[in-house]
Design a protein around this motif. Sequence first.
Motif, PDB file in Angstrom:
ATOM      1  N   GLY A   1     -27.311  54.837   3.892  1.00 36.80           N
ATOM      2  CA  GLY A   1     -27.932  53.525   4.066  1.00 36.80           C
ATOM      3  C   GLY A   1     -27.914  52.642   2.846  1.00 36.80           C
ATOM      4  O   GLY A   1     -28.425  51.528   2.869  1.00 36.80           O
TER       5      GLY A   1
ATOM      6  N   LYS B   1     -22.542  52.005   1.431  1.00 42.92           N
ATOM      7  CA  LYS B   1     -21.184  52.466   1.147  1.00 42.92           C
ATOM      8  C   LYS B   1     -20.182  51.918   2.157  1.00 42.92           C
ATOM      9  O   LYS B   1     -19.121  51.427   1.787  1.00 42.92           O
ATOM     10  CB  LYS B   1     -21.129  54.006   1.165  1.00 42.92           C
ATOM     11  CG  LYS B   1     -21.973  54.672   0.123  1.00 42.92           C
ATOM     12  CD  LYS B   1     -21.860  56.180   0.192  1.00 42.92           C
ATOM     13  CE  LYS B   1     -22.360  56.791   1.486  1.00 42.92           C
ATOM     14  NZ  LYS B   1     -23.798  56.563   1.744  1.00 42.92           N
TER      15      LYS B   1
ATOM     16  N   ARG C   1     -19.740  44.972  12.737  1.00 48.15           N
ATOM     17  CA  ARG C   1     -20.101  44.726  11.345  1.00 48.15           C
ATOM     18  C   ARG C   1     -19.086  43.793  10.687  1.00 48.15           C
ATOM     19  O   ARG C   1     -19.444  42.871   9.976  1.00 48.15           O
ATOM     20  CB  ARG C   1     -20.158  46.047  10.587  1.00 48.15           C
ATOM     21  CG  ARG C   1     -20.359  45.856   9.108  1.00 48.15           C
ATOM     22  CD  ARG C   1     -20.471  47.146   8.398  1.00 48.15           C
ATOM     23  NE  ARG C   1     -21.617  47.898   8.854  1.00 48.15           N
ATOM     24  CZ  ARG C   1     -21.954  49.093   8.368  1.00 48.15           C
ATOM     25  NH1 ARG C   1     -21.232  49.647   7.446  1.00 48.15           N
ATOM     26  NH2 ARG C   1     -22.995  49.725   8.827  1.00 48.15           N
TER      27      ARG C   1
ATOM     28  N   LEU D   1     -19.650  40.208   8.889  1.00 41.09           N
ATOM     29  CA  LEU D   1     -19.259  39.979   7.503  1.00 41.09           C
ATOM     30  C   LEU D   1     -18.130  38.961   7.393  1.00 41.09           C
ATOM     31  O   LEU D   1     -17.661  38.665   6.301  1.00 41.09           O
ATOM     32  CB  LEU D   1     -18.820  41.302   6.855  1.00 41.09           C
ATOM     33  CG  LEU D   1     -19.882  42.396   6.775  1.00 41.09           C
ATOM     34  CD1 LEU D   1     -19.274  43.694   6.270  1.00 41.09           C
ATOM     35  CD2 LEU D   1     -21.024  41.976   5.871  1.00 41.09           C
TER      36      LEU D   1
ATOM     37  N   THR E   1     -26.829  41.122   0.692  1.00 49.90           N
ATOM     38  CA  THR E   1     -27.382  39.942   1.339  1.00 49.90           C
ATOM     39  C   THR E   1     -27.209  40.088   2.849  1.00 49.90           C
ATOM     40  O   THR E   1     -26.639  41.077   3.321  1.00 49.90           O
ATOM     41  CB  THR E   1     -26.630  38.673   0.898  1.00 49.90           C
ATOM     42  OG1 THR E   1     -25.313  38.729   1.468  1.00 49.90           O
ATOM     43  CG2 THR E   1     -26.518  38.585  -0.600  1.00 49.90           C
TER      44      THR E   1
ATOM     45  N   LYS F   1     -25.158  38.655   4.518  1.00 44.55           N
ATOM     46  CA  LYS F   1     -23.727  38.581   4.794  1.00 44.55           C
ATOM     47  C   LYS F   1     -22.959  39.617   3.977  1.00 44.55           C
ATOM     48  O   LYS F   1     -21.851  39.380   3.522  1.00 44.55           O
ATOM     49  CB  LYS F   1     -23.207  37.182   4.461  1.00 44.55           C
ATOM     50  CG  LYS F   1     -23.511  36.149   5.523  1.00 44.55           C
ATOM     51  CD  LYS F   1     -22.575  34.964   5.304  1.00 44.55           C
ATOM     52  CE  LYS F   1     -22.333  34.065   6.450  1.00 44.55           C
ATOM     53  NZ  LYS F   1     -22.977  34.048   7.633  1.00 44.55           N
TER      54      LYS F   1
HETATM   55  P1  TYD Z   1     -24.224  50.972   5.212  1.00 43.88           P
HETATM   56  O1  TYD Z   1     -23.028  50.326   4.638  1.00 43.88           O
HETATM   57  O2  TYD Z   1     -24.168  51.349   6.655  1.00 43.88           O
HETATM   58  O3  TYD Z   1     -24.708  52.215   4.358  1.00 43.88           O
HETATM   59  P2  TYD Z   1     -24.025  53.662   4.178  1.00 43.88           P
HETATM   60  O4  TYD Z   1     -22.633  53.602   4.674  1.00 43.88           O
HETATM   61  O5  TYD Z   1     -24.119  53.906   2.678  1.00 43.88           O
HETATM   62  O6  TYD Z   1     -24.870  54.634   4.909  1.00 43.88           O
HETATM   63  O7  TYD Z   1     -25.419  49.965   4.923  1.00 43.88           O
HETATM   64  C1  TYD Z   1     -26.500  49.912   5.734  1.00 43.88           C
HETATM   65  C2  TYD Z   1     -27.573  49.019   5.184  1.00 43.88           C
HETATM   66  O8  TYD Z   1     -27.121  47.803   4.648  1.00 43.88           O
HETATM   67  C3  TYD Z   1     -28.465  48.688   6.327  1.00 43.88           C
HETATM   68  O9  TYD Z   1     -29.778  49.094   5.985  1.00 43.88           O
HETATM   69  C4  TYD Z   1     -28.397  47.218   6.477  1.00 43.88           C
HETATM   70  C5  TYD Z   1     -27.826  46.724   5.203  1.00 43.88           C
HETATM   71  N1  TYD Z   1     -26.918  45.576   5.383  1.00 43.88           N
HETATM   72  C6  TYD Z   1     -27.310  44.313   4.963  1.00 43.88           C
HETATM   73  O10 TYD Z   1     -28.404  44.126   4.444  1.00 43.88           O
HETATM   74  N2  TYD Z   1     -26.449  43.263   5.134  1.00 43.88           N
HETATM   75  C7  TYD Z   1     -25.228  43.405   5.706  1.00 43.88           C
HETATM   76  O11 TYD Z   1     -24.476  42.425   5.827  1.00 43.88           O
HETATM   77  C8  TYD Z   1     -24.844  44.713   6.148  1.00 43.88           C
HETATM   78  C9  TYD Z   1     -23.521  44.953   6.793  1.00 43.88           C
HETATM   79  C10 TYD Z   1     -25.708  45.769   5.969  1.00 43.88           C
END
Ligand code: TYD
Length: 451
Positions: free
Chosen positions: A95, A98, A131, A135, A264, A266
């Motif tokens: 979360g 990544k 997603r 974006l 952010t 975005k």
């Molecule tokens: P993510 O890339 O799914 O994390 P990981 O792959 O490391 O598990 O990111 C998820 C988090 O990012 C989620 O809590 C929502 C946040 N987020 C934003 O705040 N803005 C965005 O534009 C996006 C795509 C995610």
Amino acid sequence: MGREQVFSCTVCGATQSKWSGRCESCGAWNTIVEEVPLATGPGKPLKRGSTLALTDLATAEAPPPRTEAGVAELDRVLGGGLVAASAILVGGDPGIGKSTLLLQAAARFARNGLKVIYVTGEESAGQVQMRAQRLGLTESPMKLAAHTNLRDILATLEAEQPQLAIIDSIQTMWLDTVESAPGSVSQVRAAAHELTSFAKRRGIAVVLVGHVTKEGAIAGPRVVEHMVDTVLYFEGDRGHQFRILRAVKNRFGPADEIGVFEMTGKGLVEVKNPSALFLSERGTPAPGSVVFAGIEGTRPILCEIQALVSPAAPGQTRRSVVGWDGGRLAMILAVLDARAGLSFAGLDVYLNVAGGLRITEPAADLAVAMALVSAQSQQALDSQTVVFGEISLSGALRPVSQTENRLKESQKLGFSTAILPTLAKRAAGSGLTLREKPDLATAVADQLGRT
Ligand code: TYD
Ligand code: MG
């Protein structure tokens, strides 16, 4: 028959010869599993006359070709761009962002002409598309695949011949020749091995995404760290919008380099002037707040160190640190007591590096000490002052590397004074007032107005 059983810990990757409920190495419970070795058939005899090609060191090898993403914060952490035929591990808490980072990076590389395949094992293709839409990346020519069977993935990579493949995440990938479940040490190790050797053979850059456990290890196999050329950690505090991509190992560039991003609505946006961002939350100068002029990799970064001191409940003093080393804090407290006559006995001490940054430099010693002194005496430091320097156990202050870089960045951000160790020679090129101190006792006395 007759083969020795091997058990390994799914958290730290340590191996042992017996099963036990608790890992002997990292102490985790219920993490020991039996390792199933890869099936190896009887070795084929070597073809006659097959030899190794030997190269001598004098033969000049061209530097590896690199492709830039065009995102300065990412390119710097990679050591100047993506190297072909290399394997990169990107670790981080679930979360933290990544997948977002890599989806954005993949789209940038694709726009710069690289053939990119993004393999998602965690989310469905539909989720990733959604997603990408959010974006604004749908125009990107990159290709998407939702798969977890490594045999299929390798076949696809073989057929498509991409220049960059992103595997999100290595913990969801599995090989049918390995008996254990996806995410187990044996699976992750085997999958990482297959992918990295494929990358080298075919000249593809592969990025493996790995989740990190609470203990900070790439879940399961630390071993993956040894297999790849570059290990990047994506860190940050979920309560903050700052995210830091840190190179902890890089065969093609400097380690310890960081890139700073902001999460952010975005997606991730690069932060070109991190010091300004880390200091932007600073209000009016409060006791316990000190600006530290630090260096991360090759770049100066200023940040705020905050200390709070309060009376402890009888018999239980607390020492709490966020963003710095707890052991180092204990050392600074001991030196303050022994060399500067300032005792924190019976007091709770809280130390925090603002903005979710994590500092490892000993150069922060003096800034931490000054924050503690300021917190205890309730006297705020002048808001235009930066502090840096290493403290030795004797209480002497030691000059630190890149002093001039630190001073230059401080001046650029509008600071007027620096408290630092006595320099052997004059620091050139900064218009700052330098308050050089030979030892901690002098620095403390000056701060407390005891001169
Ligand atoms: P993510 O890339 O799914 O994390 P990981 O792959 O490391 O598990 O990111 C998820 C988090 O990012 C989620 O809590 C929502 C946040 N987020 C934003 O705040 N803005 C965005 O534009 C996006 C795509 C995610
Ligand atoms: Mg993810």
